[in-house]
Write a protein that holds these residues in place. Structure first.
Motif, PDB file in Angstrom:
ATOM      1  N   UNK A 746      66.568  -4.685 118.726  1.00 24.87           N
ATOM      2  CA  UNK A 746      66.023  -3.183 118.932  1.00 24.87           C
ATOM      3  C   UNK A 746      66.755  -2.266 118.047  1.00 24.87           C
ATOM      4  N   UNK A 747      68.269  -2.434 118.313  1.00 27.99           N
ATOM      5  CA  UNK A 747      68.878  -1.523 117.400  1.00 27.99           C
ATOM      6  C   UNK A 747      68.869  -1.776 115.723  1.00 27.99           C
ATOM      7  N   UNK A 748      69.131  -3.275 115.463  1.00 30.70           N
ATOM      8  CA  UNK A 748      68.870  -3.522 114.127  1.00 30.70           C
ATOM      9  C   UNK A 748      67.382  -3.294 113.643  1.00 30.70           C
ATOM     10  N   UNK A 749      66.310  -3.293 114.601  1.00 24.92           N
ATOM     11  CA  UNK A 749      65.192  -2.916 114.124  1.00 24.92           C
ATOM     12  C   UNK A 749      64.900  -1.422 113.754  1.00 24.92           C
ATOM     13  N   UNK A 750      65.545  -0.812 114.328  1.00 25.49           N
ATOM     14  CA  UNK A 750      65.570   0.986 113.628  1.00 25.49           C
ATOM     15  C   UNK A 750      65.912   0.922 112.243  1.00 25.49           C
ATOM     16  N   UNK A 751      66.748   0.279 111.855  1.00 29.95           N
ATOM     17  CA  UNK A 751      67.550   0.368 110.587  1.00 29.95           C
ATOM     18  C   UNK A 751      66.541  -0.477 109.567  1.00 29.95           C
ATOM     19  N   UNK A 752      66.327  -1.656 110.046  1.00 31.92           N
ATOM     20  CA  UNK A 752      65.057  -2.294 109.099  1.00 31.92           C
ATOM     21  C   UNK A 752      64.006  -1.611 108.904  1.00 31.92           C
TER      22      UNK A 752
END
Length: 866
Positions: A746-752
């Motif tokens: 979820x956290x990484x998905x924002x930046x991806x």
């Protein structure tokens, strides 16, 4: 064309060092982040709508298709362009001849029509000259004498109708010429507005580019704020995820144990009620039995009265004596076993606070989010530091793009181009004025010729007198013939000059329409420009050669124009990833690996005990408390009985009734007293006993379903408890790891999503080159083809039609003028008496082929025009 290419090249320079991207992806992140790059609203319309005049343009295009039905000569045009751009390439003589023959074959229709026009130009003045000379020599109809014929009236009508039809056709052509001339005039005036609109859109493009870059950078803060919000909400996202994963296994067991606490309390309450009811029934049952015995003894004593021996009182006494057997207690309370042992066992169970133990299990389970947040404080701080470091790296990538300097150079070029265009617009408007004035004169010349024809027809038809002889025709008719001859003379004087203009404009307009306008609209023109090695024999693709100095990259004019037309970004349009690859500088994996590395150190320990040993022992003790061994059938049987064998109230009323049938006296009064005592027993003892029996019955009914399968139920609860505790103990580590991975995604998905959006926006959306395609459409499709060529083609089509039809018009006018003009001589006959009077009346002037004698030459006071 050179200016267009240079304009495109400068736009390439604008983004030559720009960022690149990948294929389009969703711009909606897992955290409901919605990125939308601001787009500009451009005011220039690339399409051209001619309006109501469009039907005339379509008519001309149909005619052009008939003249030039050949397909667009891509190979011929490519060779011509290649020969023009590469003069060093030597074509042998045979190739030049073949090329010339191909060009001639393509232009054959235009050549034929042009040759016919030249023939018209040559023959028209020559024929006019000889016609004039012959007329002056009284030949070719120059002699003012008209032979009388039987079909003369029919010929006159045919000539008049034919001339009228031709004049109408010429009028339509002249109308087309006027419309085309006015169309050029009005549309050229819009050129300045069109140019200003295009330059305004180009400046909007330049001004919007920095704003788009700043917007892209600003969205990183939005993404970071969303990630920080998720990090601050780790208790609900990560801890809540763990809690939800365990809930299906934990909550049902705890809820069932909690419900069992309620069952234990209800059991105690029911047992206490049962014990109290039993005690009350034992006391009241003994008293009721004693009282009923006393009443029965007293009534028997009263029935010994002598009155009972006398008939009919004896029958009543016997009836009363017989019913006394019903006055007895109906309950055997001694058959109901006590519940003291069971109650003591349940009280011993309740000494352990099972509800508190269950609440501890709930609390241990529900505290998972808070415990997760407490154990992840340091990791959250480290991840925030990593996220803060991504923003400057994205900013540094954008700082590597020399956009400001390139924009300033591009703006300078736009200013110079705009100044150049505005300076030339004055010349264009001046030339347009000359063209408009010349076109007006041409249209007026043809209008003057047609006007004379119309006036000749009008005067000739209106002034014609069938009874008048050719030498005696009226002035109006004669004037009509003169007008027709004036129109003929003007046709000989000017039509060949007009045909020269028609030929020139026809050749130019047709070739531009067929070689530029139509192929541009169908994009076939770009296919010619995309011919390999066209402009440079060393470059397969010209655009890739001048941009990247690598001609093997497939970058075509058609693809660039199509992408710009579809509002695509310059980066993807021009394949600028070959110069600067943003995917390499905004490496998603590099940033996500740093975030994943921080979360690898995340360690969460959760020790959850749903119910301790004391709680388990408490449940087991309740299972063997003994309520399942109570004889519920006996209880239900006894509690279903009435306290007395008979309804004492009914018995008392019946006793009073029977006493009233006895004679007045001591016996009647005694029996009535006993009836009142029975009523009192019913009120004071039977009614309370009935209530106690009901309470006892309700308590038993409460205990019976609880006791049914109690041992098995508690065994199932304990089994479920063991299963849930084993699941929590054995699987909580894997659940935590799964939820950590999901949370990290979820956290990484924002930046991806953000980096993918940056990649996509730079590739597909940023610096959209639509204004360039619109400017090219404005220059070619609107200005050249719509404002100039279409009206030009309509002009030569209309003027050419009127000029061509002037040839049959003058022939019919010359023929018709003989019937309207006043002749110098006419046919006469030797025997006037033989001429039928009917023919004289019909205006045949006594003509008959057997009576023609000679020619009468009257003396003219003044010569008539020829």
């Amino acid at each position: 064309m050179a200016r267009t290419l240079s304009f495109l090249l400068l736009l390439l320079g604008l983004c030559g060092n720009s960022v690149s991207g990948g294929p389009p992806s969703s711009t909606n992140t897992s955290g409901d982040l919605n990125y939308e790059l601001p787009t500009a609203n451009y005011e220039t319309q690339g399409s051209y709508k001619p309006g109501s005049i469009g039907i005339l343009f379509r008519m001309v295009r149909i005619f052009l298709h008939m003249v030039q039905p050949n397909d667009f000569p891509e190979d011929i045009l490519a060779k011509v362009i290649q020969k023009s751009f590469e003069p060093s390439i030597n074509f042998d003589k045979s190739e030049n001849i073949i090329l010339a023959l191909k060009v001639l074959n393509y232009e054959i229709g235009i050549v034929i029509y042009a040759l016919l026009g030249l023939l018209f130009v040559i023959l028209m003045p020559v024929v006019g000259y000889f016609f004039c000379m012959c007329r002056c020599c009284n030949r070719c109809g120059g002699k003012m004498h008209q032979r009388q014929k039987e079909n003369g009236p029919f010929q006159r009508k045919c000539f008049a109708i034919s001339l009228l039809v031709i004049c109408i056709i010429m009028s339509f052509g002249i109308f087309c010429g006027f419309v085309a001339n006015h169309s050029v005039r009005t549309r050229i005036k819009r050129t300045r507005i069109l140019a200003n609109s295009n330059f305004k859109d180009l400046r909007t493009l330049l001004n919007q580019t920095p704003e788009q870059i700043q917007f892209i950078l600003a969205q990183y803060n939005t993404t970071k704020d969303k990630a920080f919000s998720d990090l601050n909400s780790i208790h609900s996202l990560l801890g809540g995820g763990i809690h939800e994963r365990l809930r299906p296994n934990v909550t049902p067991v705890l809820d069932e144990i909690k419900s069992m606490v309620t069952v234990i309390k209800e059991t105690k309450k029911a047992l206490e009620s049962t014990k109290s009811s039993l005690q009350n029934l034992r006391d009241t049952s003994a008293q009721l039995s004693s009282n009923l015995t006393n009443v029965k003894t007293s009534i028997q004593r009263s029935l010994r009265d002598p009155t009972c021996s006398v008939h009919p009182a004896s029958e009543t006494c016997n009836s009363i004596r017989t019913s006394l057997s019903q006055l007895d207690s109906n309950l055997d309370v001694n058959q109901l076993p006590p519940v003291d042992t069971e109650l003591d066992n349940v009280n011993n169970v309740l000494r352990t606070d099972l509800g508190g133990l269950v609440q501890k299990g709930y609390q241990a389970f529900n505290d998972i989010p808070e415990r997760v947040q407490h154990q992840t404080k340091n990791i959250v701080a480290d991840v925030k530091g990593v996220l803060n470091s991504i923003g400057p790296r994205v900013n540094r990538v954008t700082q590597q793009i020399p956009i400001e300097s390139t924009l300033s150079k591009f703006a300078v070029y736009i200013n110079k181009t705009e100044s150049h265009i505005h300076r030339n617009l004055h010349s264009l408007e001046e030339y347009d004025s000359y063209w408009w004035l010349g076109g007006l004169i041409i249209c007026f010349l043809l209008t003057l010729i047609v006007t004379f024809y119309y006036l000749g027809l009008l005067c000739g038809v209106c002034g014609y007198d069938r009874d008048a002889t050719p030498t005696r025709r009226g002035c109006v008719s004669h004037t009509g013939g003169v007008f027709l001859m004036v129109g003929v003379g003007l046709s000989f004087l000017f039509c060949w000059l007009l045909m020269i203009i028609v030929i020139v404009t026809f050749v130019i307009g047709t070739n531009v329409e067929k070689l530029i306008c139509e192929p541009y609209a169908s994009t076939k023109f770009f296919q010619v420009l995309d011919t390999p090695y066209l402009f440079n024999d060393n470059w397969q693709y010209y655009l890739s050669g001048i941009i990247f100095n690598k001609s093997d990259i497939r970058l075509t004019f058609g693809q660039v124009y199509s992408d710009c037309k579809n509002n695509r970004g310059v980066y993807a349009t021009l394949h600028l990833e070959n110069r600067f690859n943003i995917s390499k500088h905004l490496n998603i994996n590099e940033h996500t690996e740093n975030i994943n590395h921080e979360f690898e150190n995340l360690n969460i320990n959760l020790n959850i005990v749903l119910l301790d040993k004391a709680g388990r022992a408490n449940l087991q003790n309740f299972a063997v408390c003994g309520i399942d061994r109570i004889n519920y059938a006996t209880y239900l049987s006894q509690t279903g009985k009435h306290p007395a064998k008979v309804n004492l109230l009914s018995f008392a009323y019946d006793l009073e009734t029977k006493a009233n049938h006895l004679p007045p006296g001591t016996l009647r009064q005694s029996l009535k007293r006993e009836a009142e005592i029975i009523k009192m027993i019913h009120r004071q003892q039977v009614v309370p006993m009935e209530q106690s029996l009901g309470t006892l019955r309700d308590s038993i009914k409460t205990l019976q379903p609880i006791s049914n399968g109690l041992v098995d139920r508690i065994a199932r609860i304990l089994t479920s408890l063991d299963s849930a505790q084993d699941f929590v103990t054995n699987n909580i580590a894997s659940v935590i790891n799964d939820e950590i991975r999901k949370y990290v995604r979820t956290i990484v998905g924002h930046f991806e999503q953000y980096l993918l959006w940056v990649d996509f926006s730079v590739r597909e959306k940023m610096v959209s080159c639509k204004p360039v395609a619109t400017a090219l459409d404005s220059a070619v499709n609107v200005l050249l083809c719509g404002y100039v060529i279409s009206p030009l083609n309509l002009f030569w089509f209309g003027i050419g039609k009127a000029t061509v039809f002037s040839l049959p018009a003058l022939i019919f006018a010359v023929k018709l003028a003989k019937y309207y003009r006043r002749m110098d001589s006419e046919d006469v006959y030797d025997d006037v008496e033989t001429i039928p009077m009917k023919n004289m009346e019909n205006g045949n002037n006594g003509y008959h082929k057997d009576h023609l004698y000679g020619i009468h030459n009257p003396v003219m006071t003044s010569p008539l025009p020829r």
